[in-house]
Design an enzyme around this catalytic site. Structure first.
Site, PDB file in Angstrom:
ATOM      1  N   SER A  51       0.806  -1.218   0.000  1.00  0.00           N
ATOM      2  CA  SER A  51       0.000   0.000   0.000  1.00  0.00           C
ATOM      3  C   SER A  51       0.838   1.266   0.000  1.00  0.00           C
ATOM      4  CB  SER A  51      -0.936   0.012   1.213  1.00  0.00           C
ATOM      5  OG  SER A  51      -0.182  -0.138   2.394  1.00  0.00           O
ATOM      6  N   HIS A  90       1.800   3.778   6.834  1.00  0.00           N
ATOM      7  CA  HIS A  90       1.165   4.723   5.925  1.00  0.00           C
ATOM      8  C   HIS A  90       1.639   6.130   6.210  1.00  0.00           C
ATOM      9  CE1 HIS A  90      -2.521   2.067   4.739  1.00  0.00           C
ATOM     10  NE2 HIS A  90      -1.424   1.747   4.111  1.00  0.00           N
ATOM     11  N   ASP A 116      -7.314   6.137   5.440  1.00  0.00           N
ATOM     12  CA  ASP A 116      -7.407   4.960   6.292  1.00  0.00           C
ATOM     13  C   ASP A 116      -8.608   4.936   7.214  1.00  0.00           C
ATOM     14  OD1 ASP A 116      -3.831   4.477   6.878  1.00  0.00           O
ATOM     15  OD2 ASP A 116      -5.116   4.156   5.137  1.00  0.00           O
TER      16      ASP A 116
END
Lengths: 174, 250
Positions: A51, A90, A116
């Site tokens: 990701s 992230h 998210d």
């Protein structure tokens, strides 16, 4: 093969065991020492998902630093979703609060179109910097961590490696 | 002392030490390459509307749509150890209590600009081409090769960004749900250099050794009052990035 082991003096055997224990405890203490230095429960993590591509690929090793409480937008943080034990790497795209109030962060993977919010626990819209975040990425080494991914995805590899290591230790006695 | 196992062990140990030393040298050598970043960022338009900005929004809230102009020359940030440049523009505004709470900040636009040596990845920024540039001729074959845009304008190199009236990628919302009529907001350009190996580096505004601080890249503005129903849906469209995972995050 095993005859050579039995011919070892008890003192030599004890010395070998002590050596082995010393190696293990040194590795463990290095890890814990790094944890204390970086103030993070897991100062080195392996990237598990894609990701954050193309910046981080699966198997990359990341070095974390957790002593900067005023996390800025654009920093890459590693956090645990409340109730789960999977670390997620992230980038921070929004921040509110800080100072004397809890710092709230919103994150999003570089390769995800959506932020998210759906990943967080039920009822949680933002991450709490002091509670959820394990650390902020400061350094990076590519590919080195892929071994750990292989070991966790193919458990027979773990047993194979242990058998191989045991064989080399025993065969070296000759 | 001379059996195969010992030799294999020695070779492997030597390989590991050399690889580690080379990686450390590459990581440290970045400090020697000079950087002269410069950028000019200007606000073009900002509108504050009430609605549901995200697909998961359950209630209506105020959100801001900011359009901007950007002219940046960040080619010097690309050294031999640069894998990609993550460029992002944030809007920051003071909190409800500026004396004890730092300003809130949100990213409105970001772009991934890979180095020319990085392997091709679909999640790359595609620089908008100017409308006056001649269109490339269609290939003579029936199914021509798809022209993939480059992350920089034609004829330039990675790090040059020239945007005019650029739509944002994200709308700005505040945790309180209200963003209209907030003063002292700032639009700022930031970057994050992703190395091949070593430390990640963010924007530096102060000069450090051979690395000059960023000149420019800031624009001050204020959020206007809430607009009524005169805003067209087209004006609030956001830019789509190159992210591969669309829909719910993995």
């Amino acid at each position: 093969m095993f005859g050579s082991l039995a011919s070892l003096q008890p003192r030599q055997l004890a010395a070998q065991v002590l050596n082995f224990a010393l190696v293990l405890s040194t590795a463990f203490m290095l890890w814990k020492g790094l944890s204390v230095f970086a103030d993070s429960s897991s100062p080195i993590v392996v990237v598990l998902s894609g990701s954050m591509e193309p910046a981080f690929q699966r198997g990359d090793l990341l070095f974390l630093w957790n002593r900067g409480q005023e996390t800025q937008v654009g920093e890459v943080v590693v956090y645990n979703v409340r109730g789960k034990d999977i670390p997620i790497v992230h980038r921070v795209i929004q921040r509110f609060g800080g100072g004397s109030t809890p710092l709230q962060l919103l994150t999003k993977g570089d390769n995800n179109a959506a932020d998210d919010t759906e990943l967080y626990a039920r009822g949680q819209s933002y991450l709490d910097r002091s509670q959820d975040v394990i650390g902020s990425v400061v350094g990076y080494v590519p590919f080195v961590g892929y071994v750990t991914i292989l070991l966790s995805e193919y458990p027979w590899l773990k047993t194979a490696m242990l058998v191989f290591m045991a064989l080399t230790v025993v065969l070296q006695r000759e | 002392m001379h059996n195969t196992l010992t030799r294999v062990q020695n070779v492997f140990g030597f390989f590991t030490s050399v690889a580690f030393a080379v990686a450390a040298a590459i990581a440290m050598s970045v400090l020697l390459s000079p950087q002269t970043p410069s950028a000019s960022l200007e606000l073009r338009n900002v509108q504050v509307v009430k609605g549901r900005p995200h697909y998961y929004s359950t209630k209506r809230e105020e959100y801001a749509h900011v359009k901007f102009d950007l002219d940046a020359d960040l080619t010097s940030l690309f050294s031999w150890n640069t894998k990609q440049l993550f460029l992002y523009i944030t809007a920051s505004y003071p909190s409800s209590d500026p004396t004890i709470i730092p300003p809130s900040e949100a990213v409105i636009w970001d772009a991934i600009i890979p180095s020319d040596y990085a392997p091709l990845h679909p999640n790359t920024y595609i620089h908008p081409t100017s409308k006056t540039a001649p269109k490339p001729k269609k290939s003579a074959k029936g199914k021509g090769k798809k022209e993939v845009g480059k992350p920089y304008p034609a004829g330039a190199s990675p790090g040059i960004v020239r945007l005019d009236n650029q739509k944002p990628k994200y709308q700005i919302t505040d945790v309180s749900g209200k963003i209209a009529e907030r003063e002292n907001a700032t639009l700022t350009l930031h970057w994050n250099v992703q190395p091949w190996v070593g430390a990640l580096v963010w924007t530096n505004t102060k000069t450090v050794g051979r690395w000059q601080g960023l000149q420019g890249g800031e624009a001050k503005f204020a959020f206007p009052p809430l607009k009524g129903t005169e805003v067209k849906k087209d004006d609030l469209k956001t830019e789509t990035g190159g992210e591969r995972n669309r829909g719910s995050p993995a």
